[in-house]
Scaffold this motif. Structure first.
Motif, mmCIF file in Angstrom:
data_model
loop_
_atom_site.group_PDB
_atom_site.id
_atom_site.type_symbol
_atom_site.label_atom_id
_atom_site.label_comp_id
_atom_site.label_asym_id
_atom_site.label_seq_id
_atom_site.Cartn_x
_atom_site.Cartn_y
_atom_site.Cartn_z
ATOM 1 N N ASN A 22 31.270 58.350 16.318
ATOM 2 C CA ASN A 22 32.004 58.084 16.956
ATOM 3 C C ASN A 22 32.086 56.851 17.987
ATOM 4 N N ALA A 23 31.145 55.868 17.486
ATOM 5 C CA ALA A 23 31.081 54.562 18.544
ATOM 6 C C ALA A 23 31.827 53.751 17.851
ATOM 7 N N HIS A 24 31.398 54.002 16.608
ATOM 8 C CA HIS A 24 32.749 53.037 15.432
ATOM 9 C C HIS A 24 33.810 53.338 15.242
ATOM 10 N N LEU A 25 34.561 54.259 15.285
ATOM 11 C CA LEU A 25 35.960 54.969 15.587
ATOM 12 C C LEU A 25 36.381 54.888 16.935
ATOM 13 N N LEU A 26 35.350 54.862 18.089
ATOM 14 C CA LEU A 26 36.108 54.126 19.217
ATOM 15 C C LEU A 26 36.476 52.482 19.291
ATOM 16 N N LEU A 27 35.296 51.844 19.043
ATOM 17 C CA LEU A 27 35.243 50.684 19.007
ATOM 18 C C LEU A 27 36.830 49.489 17.383
ATOM 19 N N PHE A 28 36.770 50.619 16.475
ATOM 20 C CA PHE A 28 37.690 50.221 15.215
ATOM 21 C C PHE A 28 39.220 50.458 16.570
ATOM 22 N N ASP A 29 39.599 51.178 17.157
ATOM 23 C CA ASP A 29 40.860 51.978 18.239
ATOM 24 C C ASP A 29 40.495 50.578 19.040
ATOM 25 N N MET A 30 39.219 50.217 20.022
ATOM 26 C CA MET A 30 39.829 49.221 20.449
ATOM 27 C C MET A 30 40.570 47.738 19.933
ATOM 28 N N ARG A 31 39.333 47.633 18.976
ATOM 29 C CA ARG A 31 40.144 46.287 18.139
ATOM 30 C C ARG A 31 41.092 46.404 17.785
ATOM 31 N N ASP A 32 42.368 47.598 17.288
ATOM 32 C CA ASP A 32 43.221 48.291 17.370
ATOM 33 C C ASP A 32 44.370 47.666 18.182
ATOM 34 N N GLN A 33 44.223 48.558 19.468
ATOM 35 C CA GLN A 33 45.002 48.251 20.722
ATOM 36 C C GLN A 33 44.600 47.212 20.986
ATOM 37 N N ALA A 34 43.730 46.170 20.781
ATOM 38 C CA ALA A 34 43.297 45.279 21.368
ATOM 39 C C ALA A 34 44.639 43.608 20.804
ATOM 40 N N ARG A 35 44.825 44.030 19.508
ATOM 41 C CA ARG A 35 45.576 43.471 18.028
ATOM 42 C C ARG A 35 47.010 43.659 18.782
ATOM 43 N N SER A 36 46.923 45.044 18.715
ATOM 44 C CA SER A 36 48.782 45.511 18.741
ATOM 45 C C SER A 36 48.684 44.832 20.493
ATOM 46 N N ASP A 37 48.077 44.380 21.442
ATOM 47 C CA ASP A 37 48.754 44.508 22.959
ATOM 48 C C ASP A 37 48.248 42.973 22.842
ATOM 49 N N ASN A 38 47.570 42.042 22.221
ATOM 50 C CA ASN A 38 47.888 40.856 21.717
ATOM 51 C C ASN A 38 49.023 40.591 21.211
ATOM 52 N N ALA A 39 49.602 40.866 20.342
ATOM 53 C CA ALA A 39 51.080 41.184 19.403
ATOM 54 C C ALA A 39 52.096 41.228 20.136
ATOM 55 N N SER A 40 51.947 41.767 20.824
ATOM 56 C CA SER A 40 53.344 42.119 21.861
ATOM 57 C C SER A 40 53.306 41.604 23.220
ATOM 58 N N LEU A 41 52.043 40.906 23.958
ATOM 59 C CA LEU A 41 52.018 39.443 24.710
ATOM 60 C C LEU A 41 52.301 37.996 24.135
ATOM 61 N N PHE A 42 52.729 37.867 23.472
ATOM 62 C CA PHE A 42 52.969 37.388 22.540
ATOM 63 C C PHE A 42 54.425 36.813 21.941
ATOM 64 N N ARG A 43 54.545 38.330 21.741
ATOM 65 C CA ARG A 43 56.439 38.738 21.366
ATOM 66 C C ARG A 43 57.073 37.795 22.808
ATOM 67 N N GLN A 44 56.682 38.729 23.904
ATOM 68 C CA GLN A 44 57.444 38.638 25.007
ATOM 69 C C GLN A 44 57.332 36.853 25.994
ATOM 70 N N LEU A 45 55.893 36.520 25.111
ATOM 71 C CA LEU A 45 55.699 34.840 25.717
ATOM 72 C C LEU A 45 57.218 33.900 24.906
ATOM 73 N N GLU A 46 56.931 35.018 23.811
ATOM 74 C CA GLU A 46 58.411 33.766 22.522
ATOM 75 C C GLU A 46 59.469 33.957 23.106
ATOM 76 N N ALA A 47 59.994 35.699 23.704
ATOM 77 C CA ALA A 47 60.666 35.542 24.205
ATOM 78 C C ALA A 47 61.477 34.924 25.794
ATOM 79 N N LEU A 48 60.507 35.032 26.602
ATOM 80 C CA LEU A 48 60.702 34.233 27.663
ATOM 81 C C LEU A 48 60.265 32.657 27.669
ATOM 82 N N GLN A 49 60.245 32.314 26.466
ATOM 83 C CA GLN A 49 60.311 31.479 26.023
ATOM 84 C C GLN A 49 61.424 30.552 25.578
ATOM 85 N N GLY A 50 62.007 31.319 25.073
ATOM 86 C CA GLY A 50 63.118 31.384 24.085
ATOM 87 C C GLY A 50 64.714 31.745 25.404
#
Length: 246
Positions: A22-50
């Motif tokens: 369960n701890a491993h699954l939680l870590l994987f979920d946190m990793r995937d969420q962090a990647r998704s959050d970073n991708a979303s933030l990057f997209r918004q920064l790109e849009a703001l610059q645009g």
């Protein structure tokens, strides 16, 4: 006794393995969420610059987080306003989008923006921002308190529209209010109250279109206004675009 101890040890081992999994699954979920959050933030920064590049802004915009429209939605609206060159833009709710649209009108050299705002304090903040950016001649914010409107046999708290010009012909309608908390499907009244004033080939941009309420609202609009043609844009909170093909 040894058998009991062995059994307890085995059960404890199984439980430890279960918790470790369960701890491993939680870590994987946190990793995937962090990647998704970073991708979303990057997209918004790109849009703001645009957005800054598209509008050639010399002064910074107010924040585009929390209740404000996201940069990707604002960029979609700005690109349409710059290419379609609408003469009349109406907004449901004012804020950063008002500045963006007013700047589009200024760059186009023609057109005007009318924003309906139910909160007097927020309306004044938007007017101040328009003045700070030298855009006060391209947009006006109307005080439009929420009043009961009877539509489809129901009462809807929605903007007062008495101050809108009687012969208004809307080329671009941007819907980002009223707040969802006012009632279920809070933005539905924009259809029956404003769609009859749309010019031919007018566009409607609906923010937060990924929410269940907005999905239901769009379905109702399409049933009541069959000439509307629906498309979408990939935006953080969802963006529905409707074309008045009548």
């Amino acid at each position: 006794m040894p058998l009991l101890l062995n059994s307890l040890t085995f059960l404890l081992l199984l439980y430890s393995l279960y918790k470790l999994r369960n701890a491993h699954l939680l870590l994987f979920d946190m990793r995937d969420q962090a990647r998704s959050d970073n991708a979303s933030l990057f997209r918004q920064l790109e849009a703001l610059q645009g957005l800054y590049a598209e509008l050639d802004l010399k002064s910074s915009l107010p924040p585009t987080r929390d209740w404000a429209a996201s940069p990707d939605f604002l960029l979609e609206v700005a690109r349409h306003a710059r290419s379609a060159r609408p003469a009349c833009v109406v907004e449901c709710s004012s804020g950063v989008s008002t500045l963006v649209l007013a700047r589009c009108m200024q760059l186009n050299g023609a057109g005007s923006v009318i924003s309906l705002e139910h909160d007097p304090h927020y309306a004044e903040k938007t007017r101040l921002q328009l003045r700070l950016h030298g855009l006060q001649d391209w947009a006006q914010v109307l005080d439009a308190p929420l009043r009961p409107h009877t539509l489809s046999g129901e009462s809807w708290p929605w903007y007062t529209i008495a101050a809108l010009p009687a012969e208004l012909s809307i080329d671009l309608l941007v819907i980002d209010g009223p707040p969802q908390a006012t009632r279920a499907q809070a933005r539905y009244p924009a259809g029956p109250l404003l769609f009859p004033r749309l010019a031919p080939e007018a566009r409607i941009f609906l923010d937060d279109a990924a929410r269940s309420d907005e999905l239901a609202i769009v379905q109702r609009w399409q049933q009541e206004f069959p000439a509307l043609q629906l498309s979408s844009r990939v935006c953080e909170k969802g963006c529905a675009v409707l074309l008045n093909a009548s």
